[in-house]
Enzyme design. Structure first.
Site, short mmCIF file in Angstrom:
data_model
loop_
_atom_site.label_atom_id
_atom_site.label_comp_id
_atom_site.label_asym_id
_atom_site.label_seq_id
_atom_site.Cartn_x
_atom_site.Cartn_y
_atom_site.Cartn_z
N SER A 1 28.64 25.24 55.52
CA SER A 1 29.74 25.95 56.33
C SER A 1 29.69 25.20 57.81
CB SER A 1 29.59 27.51 56.61
OG SER A 1 30.37 28.13 57.47
N TYR B 1 24.23 34.56 59.32
CA TYR B 1 24.93 33.46 58.44
C TYR B 1 25.09 32.02 58.88
CZ TYR B 1 28.90 31.99 55.40
OH TYR B 1 29.79 31.20 54.67
#
Length: 277
Positions: free
Chosen positions: A160, A173
């Protein structure tokens, strides 16, 4: 394209991004095995692929259960005769792993109504980390065995943009995706003698079911966080699934990227390059 008749395994394939990957790779002649915790989440994509003349099959699998992943691996070998490419798309965030505010304000440490860095439950951090990092590690561990010393094999992890530029409010995350990028480099070196390439893509902001409430209000308007995101994205828009297809095919196709391994490619409209000034 050398993807014709290649067998591709996709985890998290019931989601928008990896479901789209499966459809696109199938359109190029690949045979696709779609894995998701809930098999029914993949059925729509499988039906679309087979209706278009492609070959696809869905499997229910908990990627955090080593025994379950090994069982599915055997089923895929039985159904397809083997496999060549693994795409690790399973992952996601959980609100219980987020902080309420972007930054600390005096007195927050004593406010039980907020989720702060000081009272966030480590078990929630562990859940998000396991889902993203361990959920990548286990499929790599199991499926790479079937790729050893076989021509044209590769692993593509989904990292990501958060791995490059950690976002406020989502510490678990961001850290987990940074671990995925780091692990991608480690595994690329480790498996190079076996002829397996290992790379990752780092998508920026794409509208999916998981982040719908983050980016849109109930009436469909952009949230304040969305406006902040777009103001820091030079291209001024969210990504769509098709924006990932070029990099997807490049990294999967050994004729196009045979000397490429150990990299993470940001696909974020310039977000990671923009300092804000």
């Amino acid at each position: 394209m050398s993807l014709k008749d290649q067998v591709v395994i996709l985890t998290g394939a019931g989601g928008v991004l990896c479901g789209g990957f499966a459809k696109h790779l199938a359109s190029l002649g690949a045979k696709v095995a779609l894995l998701d915790l809930k098999k029914e989440n993949c059925d729509t994509f499988v039906n679309e692929i087979t209706k278009a003349g492609g070959e696809a099959k869905a499997y229910g699998c908990d990627i955090l259960d080593v025994a379950a992943v090994k069982d599915v691996e055997q089923q895929i070998v039985k159904d397809f005769g083997g496999y060549h490419i693994l795409i690790n798309g399973a992952g996601g965030n959980h609100p219980k792993g987020n902080t309420t505010k972007e930054t600390y304000e005096k007195g927050d440490e004593n406010d039980s109504e907020l989720i702060t860095f000081f009272n966030i439950d480590p078990n929630n951090i562990d859940f998000v980390f396991r889902l993203n990092f361990t959920g990548t590690f286990i499929p790599c561990q199991v499926f790479s065995r079937g790729m050893l010393n076989k021509k044209g094999c590769s692993i593509l992890n989904i990292s990501s943009m958060n791995a490059l530029r950690p976002l406020t409010k989502i510490p678990a995350y961001s850290a987990a995706k940074a671990a995925v990028s780091n692990f991608t480099q480690w595994l690329a070196v480790h498996l190079a003698p076996a002829g397996i390439r290992v790379n990752a893509m780092a998508p920026g902001f794409f509208e999916t079911a998981q982040n719908a409430k983050l980016l849109r209000t109930d009436s469909g308007e952009l949230t304040p966080r969305s406006h902040k995101i777009l103001s820091h994205t030079p291209q001024g828009r969210f990504g769509v699934t098709e924006d990932l297809y070029g990099t997807l095919v490049w990294l999967c196709d050994s004729e196009l990227s045979d000397f490429v391994t150990g990299i993470t490619v940001p696909i974020d409209g310039g977000f990671s390059a923009y300092s804000g000034v």
